[in-house]
Design an enzyme around this catalytic site. Structure first.
Site, mmCIF file in Angstrom:
data_model
loop_
_atom_site.group_PDB
_atom_site.id
_atom_site.type_symbol
_atom_site.label_atom_id
_atom_site.label_comp_id
_atom_site.label_asym_id
_atom_site.label_seq_id
_atom_site.Cartn_x
_atom_site.Cartn_y
_atom_site.Cartn_z
ATOM 1 N N ASP A 11 1.087 1.015 -4.038
ATOM 2 C CA ASP A 11 0.218 1.214 -3.035
ATOM 3 C C ASP A 11 -0.679 0.095 -2.984
ATOM 4 O O ASP A 11 -0.976 -0.473 -3.770
ATOM 5 C CB ASP A 11 -0.457 2.739 -3.196
ATOM 6 N N ASN A 59 6.079 7.937 5.962
ATOM 7 C CA ASN A 59 5.920 6.321 6.228
ATOM 8 C C ASN A 59 6.767 6.260 7.544
ATOM 9 O O ASN A 59 6.483 5.195 8.248
ATOM 10 C CB ASN A 59 6.294 5.567 5.205
HETATM 11 C C1 IPE Z 1 2.694 6.333 -0.345
HETATM 12 O O1 IPE Z 1 1.859 5.531 -0.062
HETATM 13 C C2 IPE Z 1 3.997 6.168 -0.129
HETATM 14 C C3 IPE Z 1 4.410 4.990 -0.860
HETATM 15 C C4 IPE Z 1 3.878 4.227 -1.806
HETATM 16 C C5 IPE Z 1 5.792 4.628 -0.371
HETATM 17 P P1 IPE Z 1 0.899 5.740 1.235
HETATM 18 O O2 IPE Z 1 0.105 4.493 1.665
HETATM 19 O O3 IPE Z 1 1.905 6.141 2.362
HETATM 20 O O4 IPE Z 1 0.235 7.253 1.186
HETATM 21 P P2 IPE Z 1 -1.260 7.778 1.782
HETATM 22 O O5 IPE Z 1 -0.869 7.746 3.294
HETATM 23 O O6 IPE Z 1 -2.413 6.805 1.398
HETATM 24 O O7 IPE Z 1 -1.256 9.021 1.025
HETATM 25 C C1 IPE Z 2 2.356 0.597 -0.075
HETATM 26 O O1 IPE Z 2 1.376 -0.319 0.650
HETATM 27 C C2 IPE Z 2 3.761 0.209 0.586
HETATM 28 C C3 IPE Z 2 4.287 1.578 1.592
HETATM 29 C C4 IPE Z 2 3.696 2.570 1.522
HETATM 30 C C5 IPE Z 2 5.334 1.182 2.321
HETATM 31 P P1 IPE Z 2 0.766 0.371 1.994
HETATM 32 O O2 IPE Z 2 1.613 -0.243 3.241
HETATM 33 O O3 IPE Z 2 0.505 1.582 1.990
HETATM 34 O O4 IPE Z 2 -0.838 -0.354 1.788
HETATM 35 P P2 IPE Z 2 -2.194 0.182 2.257
HETATM 36 O O5 IPE Z 2 -2.298 1.606 1.337
HETATM 37 O O6 IPE Z 2 -2.140 0.277 3.720
HETATM 38 O O7 IPE Z 2 -3.131 -0.778 1.641
HETATM 39 MG MG MG Z 3 -0.979 2.974 1.256
#
Ligand code: IPE
Ligand code: IPE
Ligand code: MG
Length: 232
Positions: A11, A59
């Site tokens: 993340d 997602n």
């Molecule tokens: C969790 O990250 C899913 C992945 C790392 C693939 P998100 O960024 O989607 O999660 P939330 O929305 O902060 O809980």
């Molecule tokens: C994790 O990074 C990757 C996926 C969930 C696909 P994010 O895209 O959630 O990055 P933040 O949380 O917005 O920084």
């Molecule tokens: Mg995220």
């Protein structure tokens, strides 16, 4: 003790990019560099399974532009890394709701899985279009379907039997789950399988999670006392 299975909720890609004045996709691209680095580190550490939460069922609700950039990146990364995975004896596995992926992406995934299926150094599992609730639901549905021709299934079904209906049937439960970027939640990841996992949270954003951070997480794990409900 070296964990057999380390799982990572990768993340913080978006925040990393925004902090550098870049668009979110740049964060995902840099995140692939971290995957490369951590796969190498995991194999060096003697970890047998490295699993990565790459894209959740939730997602799909992101903007179409981000979703298609992510799917594109997955495909390009698989094609770009397949030779190296073969050389390094990495078994590559994708788990999740594959019915939501494009035919083209599914074709590439199948080809990569087939090519690497006998590799034994480390198994890399990518959770793609995955969520823990989806996994439990698809297991329950398949059990209900099997129960039609097997009336004793419901009363006989054990925890181990249930395990075999999950998409992770061939993968041991994670010993250690790492989440980067400071968030301390499971975000619908491995709900059933995380029953006795150790958790490690770090503020480091995924694109910056490299060798030193990996070592810190493994050192922290080595100090944990896993009791599984028992006393000494
Ligand atoms: C969790 O990250 C899913 C992945 C790392 C693939 P998100 O960024 O989607 O999660 P939330 O929305 O902060 O809980
Ligand atoms: C994790 O990074 C990757 C996926 C969930 C696909 P994010 O895209 O959630 O990055 P933040 O949380 O917005 O920084
Ligand atoms: Mg995220």
């Amino acid at each position: 003790m070296v964990p057999e299975h380390v799982s990572i909720i990768m993340d913080g890609n978006g925040r990393w990019a925004v902090s550098k004045g870049l668009n979110r996709s740049a964060g995902h691209i840099e995140g692939v560099e971290s995957v490369r680095c951590i796969l190498r580190e995991a194999a060096k550490s003697g970890v047998k399974y490295l699993s990565l939460y790459a894209f959740s069922e939730e997602n799909w609700k992101r903007s179409e532009a981000e979703v298609s950039a992510l799917m594109d990146l997955m495909m390009k990364s698989m094609i770009g890394e397949i030779e190296l995975m073969c050389e390094e004896k990495v078994r590559f596995v994708v788990l999740g709701n594959r019915s939501r992926l494009s035919d083209e992406l599914n074709g590439t995934i199948d080809a990569c899985m087939e090519k690497t299926k006998d590799n034994k150094v480390i198994t890399l599992v990518i959770f793609l279009s995955y969520s823990g609730k989806w996994d439990i639901l698809q297991a329950a549905r398949r059990i209900a379907a099997d129960a039609v021709s097997d009336p004793h299934l419901a009363s006989r079904l054990s925890m181990e039997d249930f395990d075999r209906y999950l998409v992770t049937a061939d993968i041991p439960d994670p010993d250690l789950i790492i989440r980067t970027s400071g968030e301390q939640r499971i975000s619908n990841y491995l709900l059933w399988q995380a029953a006795y996992s150790e958790f490690y949270f770090t503020d480091t954003l995924w694109p910056e999670f490299r060798e030193e951070e990996w070592k810190k997480a493994l050192d922290a794990y080595a100090k944990r006392d896993r009791r599984y409900g028992k006393t000494k």
